[in-house]
Design a protein around this motif. Structure first.
Motif, PDB file in Angstrom:
ATOM      1  N   ASP A  46       0.857  -1.190   0.000  1.00 56.43           N
ATOM      2  CA  ASP A  46       0.000   0.000   0.000  1.00 56.43           C
ATOM      3  C   ASP A  46       0.889   1.233   0.000  1.00 56.43           C
ATOM      4  N   GLY A  47       0.345   2.375  -0.421  1.00 49.85           N
ATOM      5  CA  GLY A  47       1.129   3.608  -0.435  1.00 49.85           C
ATOM      6  C   GLY A  47       0.214   4.808  -0.289  1.00 49.85           C
ATOM      7  N   LEU A  48       0.809   5.985  -0.340  1.00 49.41           N
ATOM      8  CA  LEU A  48       0.044   7.225  -0.150  1.00 49.41           C
ATOM      9  C   LEU A  48      -0.769   7.545  -1.404  1.00 49.41           C
ATOM     10  N   LYS A  49      -2.079   7.761  -1.205  1.00 50.73           N
ATOM     11  CA  LYS A  49      -2.900   8.234  -2.325  1.00 50.73           C
ATOM     12  C   LYS A  49      -2.982   9.749  -2.262  1.00 50.73           C
ATOM     13  N   LEU A  50      -3.394  10.254  -1.089  1.00 53.03           N
ATOM     14  CA  LEU A  50      -3.395  11.715  -0.915  1.00 53.03           C
ATOM     15  C   LEU A  50      -3.369  12.065   0.557  1.00 53.03           C
ATOM     16  N   ALA A  51      -2.854  13.267   0.862  1.00 49.84           N
ATOM     17  CA  ALA A  51      -2.830  13.778   2.238  1.00 49.84           C
ATOM     18  C   ALA A  51      -3.086  15.280   2.154  1.00 49.84           C
ATOM     19  N   PHE A  52      -3.815  15.804   3.123  1.00 46.75           N
ATOM     20  CA  PHE A  52      -4.086  17.254   3.098  1.00 46.75           C
ATOM     21  C   PHE A  52      -4.318  17.745   4.531  1.00 46.75           C
ATOM     22  N   PRO A  53      -4.000  19.016   4.791  1.00 47.42           N
ATOM     23  CA  PRO A  53      -4.200  19.566   6.138  1.00 47.42           C
ATOM     24  C   PRO A  53      -5.681  19.878   6.382  1.00 47.42           C
ATOM     25  N   ALA A  54      -6.112  19.789   7.655  1.00 42.29           N
ATOM     26  CA  ALA A  54      -7.500  20.114   8.023  1.00 42.29           C
ATOM     27  C   ALA A  54      -7.521  20.475   9.504  1.00 42.29           C
ATOM     28  N   GLN A  55      -8.719  20.792  10.006  1.00 42.60           N
ATOM     29  CA  GLN A  55      -8.918  21.053  11.436  1.00 42.60           C
ATOM     30  C   GLN A  55      -9.898  20.009  11.965  1.00 42.60           C
ATOM     31  N   THR A  56      -9.827  19.732  13.268  1.00 44.50           N
ATOM     32  CA  THR A  56     -10.743  18.724  13.843  1.00 44.50           C
ATOM     33  C   THR A  56     -12.212  19.138  13.705  1.00 44.50           C
ATOM     34  N   THR A  57     -12.448  20.449  13.512  1.00 45.07           N
ATOM     35  CA  THR A  57     -13.841  20.915  13.393  1.00 45.07           C
ATOM     36  C   THR A  57     -14.365  20.765  11.960  1.00 45.07           C
ATOM     37  N   ASP A  58     -13.480  20.375  11.023  1.00 42.42           N
ATOM     38  CA  ASP A  58     -13.892  20.268   9.612  1.00 42.42           C
ATOM     39  C   ASP A  58     -14.711  19.011   9.356  1.00 42.42           C
ATOM     40  N   LYS A  59     -15.409  19.054   8.209  1.00 45.61           N
ATOM     41  CA  LYS A  59     -16.022  17.836   7.672  1.00 45.61           C
ATOM     42  C   LYS A  59     -15.114  17.368   6.529  1.00 45.61           C
ATOM     43  N   ILE A  60     -14.888  16.071   6.466  1.00 43.39           N
ATOM     44  CA  ILE A  60     -14.062  15.526   5.377  1.00 43.39           C
ATOM     45  C   ILE A  60     -15.003  14.877   4.372  1.00 43.39           C
ATOM     46  N   LEU A  61     -14.872  15.274   3.092  1.00 41.67           N
ATOM     47  CA  LEU A  61     -15.723  14.711   2.042  1.00 41.67           C
ATOM     48  C   LEU A  61     -14.926  13.704   1.216  1.00 41.67           C
ATOM     49  N   LEU A  62     -15.542  12.559   0.932  1.00 39.11           N
ATOM     50  CA  LEU A  62     -14.927  11.532   0.087  1.00 39.11           C
ATOM     51  C   LEU A  62     -15.785  11.394  -1.170  1.00 39.11           C
ATOM     52  N   PHE A  63     -15.131  11.355  -2.331  1.00 41.94           N
ATOM     53  CA  PHE A  63     -15.856  11.201  -3.611  1.00 41.94           C
ATOM     54  C   PHE A  63     -15.438   9.882  -4.234  1.00 41.94           C
ATOM     55  N   THR A  64     -16.437   9.050  -4.620  1.00 43.21           N
ATOM     56  CA  THR A  64     -16.104   7.717  -5.134  1.00 43.21           C
ATOM     57  C   THR A  64     -16.430   7.605  -6.623  1.00 43.21           C
ATOM     58  N   THR A  65     -15.914   6.538  -7.219  1.00 42.20           N
ATOM     59  CA  THR A  65     -16.140   6.296  -8.657  1.00 42.20           C
ATOM     60  C   THR A  65     -17.620   6.057  -8.953  1.00 42.20           C
ATOM     61  N   GLY A  66     -18.412   5.733  -7.946  1.00 42.43           N
ATOM     62  CA  GLY A  66     -19.859   5.528  -8.148  1.00 42.43           C
ATOM     63  C   GLY A  66     -20.628   6.846  -8.183  1.00 42.43           C
ATOM     64  N   GLY A  67     -19.910   7.985  -8.053  1.00 37.70           N
ATOM     65  CA  GLY A  67     -20.568   9.286  -8.118  1.00 37.70           C
ATOM     66  C   GLY A  67     -21.195   9.719  -6.800  1.00 37.70           C
ATOM     67  N   LYS A  68     -20.775   9.044  -5.699  1.00 35.35           N
ATOM     68  CA  LYS A  68     -21.342   9.375  -4.396  1.00 35.35           C
ATOM     69  C   LYS A  68     -20.365  10.198  -3.571  1.00 35.35           C
ATOM     70  N   PHE A  69     -20.919  11.089  -2.742  1.00 38.07           N
ATOM     71  CA  PHE A  69     -20.115  11.820  -1.760  1.00 38.07           C
ATOM     72  C   PHE A  69     -20.456  11.289  -0.366  1.00 38.07           C
ATOM     73  N   TYR A  70     -19.426  11.025   0.431  1.00 35.68           N
ATOM     74  CA  TYR A  70     -19.607  10.612   1.832  1.00 35.68           C
ATOM     75  C   TYR A  70     -19.025  11.690   2.741  1.00 35.68           C
ATOM     76  N   THR A  71     -19.645  11.876   3.906  1.00 34.37           N
ATOM     77  CA  THR A  71     -19.175  12.910   4.843  1.00 34.37           C
ATOM     78  C   THR A  71     -18.716  12.265   6.141  1.00 34.37           C
ATOM     79  N   LEU A  72     -17.528  12.647   6.593  1.00 32.86           N
ATOM     80  CA  LEU A  72     -16.997  12.164   7.875  1.00 32.86           C
ATOM     81  C   LEU A  72     -16.566  13.360   8.708  1.00 32.86           C
ATOM     82  N   GLY A  73     -16.836  13.305  10.030  1.00 26.14           N
ATOM     83  CA  GLY A  73     -16.348  14.365  10.912  1.00 26.14           C
ATOM     84  C   GLY A  73     -14.865  14.169  11.146  1.00 26.14           C
ATOM     85  N   ALA A  74     -14.065  15.220  10.977  1.00 26.01           N
ATOM     86  CA  ALA A  74     -12.609  15.092  11.148  1.00 26.01           C
ATOM     87  C   ALA A  74     -12.272  14.651  12.574  1.00 26.01           C
ATOM     88  N   ASP A  75     -13.134  15.022  13.540  1.00 28.19           N
ATOM     89  CA  ASP A  75     -12.854  14.636  14.934  1.00 28.19           C
ATOM     90  C   ASP A  75     -13.099  13.148  15.175  1.00 28.19           C
TER      91      ASP A  75
END
Length: 752
Positions: free
Chosen positions: A550-579
């Motif tokens: 396995d290896g690094l796909k991507l990394a980015f800075p954020a804050q614990t109060t942020d929401k992290i969005l994931l976009f998939t090949t199926g055209g869906k967005f998922y939301t995760l709390g950074a905390d």
């Protein structure tokens, strides 16, 4: 062994009687359930009391502990209650007595306590040998008329004494003091109310028996808790609760912002919700501060003396007071819900849930019954007295003859009865008269009393004959109680303590963010979909370790109060709390554990959510559109479908929108530039064709401002910039094929 000692139906063996277990259990459990419902947990709708409270008040009356008399030891009261009426534990009786005296538990206490009766922190009362008690005026109201045959009495458990089945209840105790209890298969929970408001509603029912439920709510605004607080329930649900007898009320603490000078401030809580223990509440908030669940809060102090004063110290002066309090309300008992379940014993027999109107109706009917019974009792007393007075009158007119008969006759009673045509009662009264009464026995006085009683008798008979008069009298009695608890005449006891307000409609996002401590993190996503959050903003990603293969796909800075969005090949967005992301120790966790992602889909990209931003999304075949980032937040694990794709096509690109033009490169290395305005903005869909291909699909997309030109980086990290003039031959209409990329464009087909 004597023959009479052998059990029947045996040869000296054990007399065992077979019993059907199912039937026996049903019978016995039903008996237990009924006993709990009737004699322990549910209050009577008429006097609002459970048997233990009724017995305590009745015993205090027998001990003559009225408000103008001295106090008696609680141990004495509890002993009498237990010995005569209530064969249960002394501690349970004392606990019930203590509660009746606590001003923070009872809106209108029935017991006036002297000594330590516990406090709002949840500390217990002193032992009953140290405390003393007597009745309050409210208890006297509830008992008024009990000696005048106002209610039925029944034998006590040992059949030595009698106890009232219900009290006359001139005070609407059920609603004013509330009640709560858990029976078998049913429970009750009634909050306290304001006596003046309840009396007003009762008067409205007397005036208009078929009054609408809504009309009553003009008088009864809602509960009135002894501890004050603010009810933030909306009017519609309050109306629904009172109409059905089931519902609930959200109660918040009362607080204000206290200026500390130099721009600093504290939030000070002066009233807490009913039924909440102050010490436990403060402990809970302190635990949350230590656990860093309330990041806006620095400290909590209890500065209470007689009055409540809880000081909340914010982390910094820039914190918004309302947001701070919303975050505390959300996680602690400074906001609590008091349930309403008006499950009471109707006519002392039938348990059932009643509406506000039904409860008041039954109480008023009971008051009328009490009035009728007291009137009949008084009527009988008057008739007895009139009979005796008319006998006295005859004796007075023939006093010498009466004295002679008493002196000379062997049977003076019989002779008098025959001679003056007297009844047995009259003759007995004359014979029992003291000699000194002869001096007072004047015709004028007798006639005056006779006339007065005759007039009263006529009044009572008229009352008993007219329903209208009966209700008029009940109305007068209720109005008298209302006057006693008038908020203006008796503000200490009568004024409303709980007020109403609309809950501040703060953005849930703000409150949610306020509950998370803001810290910098770096979100790391591996090629195989393992996600983690490293503390701090990392500048060098080369030190990150991954599982084998396995290896690094991507990394980015954020804050614990942020929401992290994931976009998939199926055209869906998922939301995760950074905390909520797994920590940086180890390799994190697979994304598929955190969200419900289909197995055949992969993650295209991930980024921190910015609600102001717009995104350009596109599929492999070159269809795309612009979507606002605030539209793609998913509230569930299932995610939100944004790009509609059918296999073999899949979502491939998601880039932030900047500038006014779009540059798109296909796998055929053809570049097309066209205005961003040609791409529609949608919430969901397939989108429009961005570039036309014979075969293959899109390679990369970039949005840019034409003024600054189109830039890209090659493999040697050199930056190329092409101005409008240089891009002239690549500028075309959306959905055209484009032309081969200019010299120096990276072989990867990416803008870099």
């Amino acid at each position: 062994m004597g023959k009479d000692l052998i059990p029947p139906g045996s040869d000296g063996g054990d007399a065992i009687e077979p019993v059907d277990l199912k039937k026996a259990l049903e019978e016995r459990y039903l008996a237990y359930a009924l006993s709990t419902i009737m004699h322990r947990a549910l209050p009577d709708v008429r006097d609002g009391l459970k048997p233990v409270h009724r017995r305590i008040v009745h015993t205090m009356r027998l001990l003559r502990l009225s408000p103008d008399q001295g106090f008696a030891k609680c141990a004495r009261i509890v002993g009498d209650v237990m010995g005569k009426f209530h064969p249960h534990g002394d501690q349970s009786i004392y606990d019930a007595l203590v509660r009746l005296a606590q001003p923070f538990a009872m809106r209108y206490p029935l017991v006036d306590g002297q000594g330590n009766f516990g406090n709002i922190d949840g500390d217990n009362a002193a032992a009953m040998r140290y405390t003393e008690a007597r009745m309050t005026e409210v208890a006297v109201e509830i008992l008024s008329g009990i000696t005048e045959d106002a209610v039925d009495f029944r034998l006590t458990y040992n059949e030595e004494d009698e106890e009232p089945t219900v009290l006359p209840g001139a005070f609407p105790n059920l609603l004013c003091n509330g009640s709560s209890g858990i029976a078998v298969g049913m429970a009750t929970s009634i909050p306290p109310h304001n006596a003046a408001e309840i009396c007003d509603a009762a008067l409205a029912i007397i005036d208009t028996p078929d009054v609408e439920e809504d009309k009553l709510l003009e008088f009864v605004k809602g509960p009135d808790f002894p501890t004050g607080g603010i009810i933030v329930e909306d009017q519609a649900s309050i109306r629904e609760a009172y109409a059905t007898g089931r519902g609930g009320f959200r109660v918040r603490a009362r607080w204000h912002k206290e200026d500390q000078g130099r721009g600093t401030w504290n939030a000070v809580v002066t009233e807490i919700p009913y039924g909440v223990q102050k010490s436990r509440l403060i402990e809970k908030i302190a635990e949350l501060i230590i656990a860093r669940r309330l990041p806006l809060l620095e400290d909590i102090r209890d500065e209470s003396a007689e009055d409540i004063r809880i000081v909340l110290v914010p982390k910094s002066r820039t914190v918004e007071a309302e947001i701070l309090m919303e975050s505390v309300f959300k996680l602690t008992d400074l906001e609590s819900r008091f349930p309403l379940n008006m499950n009471v014993l109707s006519r002392g027999k039938v348990p059932g849930v009643m509406s506000l109107k039904q409860v008041l109706r039954e109480w008023l009917d009971h008051r009328r019954d009490v009035l009728l019974r007291r009137s009949r009792h008084r009527l009988a007393e008057i008739e007895r007295r009139l009979e005796i007075l008319s006998g006295y009158l005859i004796a007075y007119l023939n006093i010498d003859e009466v004295i002679r008969i008493i002196r000379e006759e062997d049977e003076p009673k019989q002779v008098m009865m025959t001679r003056f045509n007297l009844t047995d009662t009259q003759a007995e009264a004359i014979l029992n008269m003291r000699l000194r009464a002869l001096r007072k026995l004047e015709e004028f006085e007798i006639r005056t009393e006779f006339d007065k009683l005759s007039e009263e008798k006529a009044g009572i008979e008229a009352l008993l004959a007219s329903t209208e008069r009966q209700w008029k009298t009940v109305r007068w009695e209720v109005a008298k109680v209302r006057q006693t608890f008038d908020p203006e005449k008796n503000p200490g006891l009568g004024a409303r303590r709980t007020t109403f307000a609309d809950a501040p409609t703060h953005d849930l996002e703000e409150v949610h963010e306020a509950l998370i401590e803001r810290e910098p993190i770096t979100v790391v996503l591996s090629e195989k979909g393992w996600l983690r959050a490293m503390k701090g903003h990392l500048s060098d990603y080369s030190s990150l370790s991954f599982k084998e293969g396995d290896g690094l796909k991507l990394a980015f800075p954020a804050q614990t109060t942020d929401k992290i969005l994931l976009f998939t090949t199926g055209g869906k967005f998922y939301t995760l709390g950074a905390d909520r992301l797994p920590g940086g120790r180890g390799h994190g966790e697979p994304v598929r554990i955190m969200v419900d992602m289909e197995n055949d889909q992969a993650i295209v990209t991930a980024f921190a959510h910015d609600p102001e931003r717009k995104l350009l999304v596109a599929s492999h075949l070159g269809n795309g559109f612009v979507v606002a980032e605030k539209e793609i937040i998913a509230n569930t694990r299932k995610g939100k479908q944004v790009v509609n794709v059918k296999a073999p096509d899949e979502a491939q690109i998601c880039v932030p929108v900047t500038g006014d033009h779009v540059a798109i490169v296909g796998q055929n290395r053809k570049l097309l530039v066209f205005p961003l305005a040609e791409v529609p903005e949608m919430g969901r869909g397939k989108g429009v064709r961005l570039q036309r291909y014979k075969d293959g699909g899109v390679s990369d997309i970039k949005t840019f401002a034409m003024e600054q030109g189109l830039s890209w980086q090659d493999s040697a990290e050199r930056t190329f910039v092409k101005s409008r003039e240089e891009l002239a031959e690549w500028i075309g209409a959306r959905a055209s094929a484009g032309r081969m990329t200019p010299k120096g464009f990276p072989r990867t087909g990416k803008f870099g």
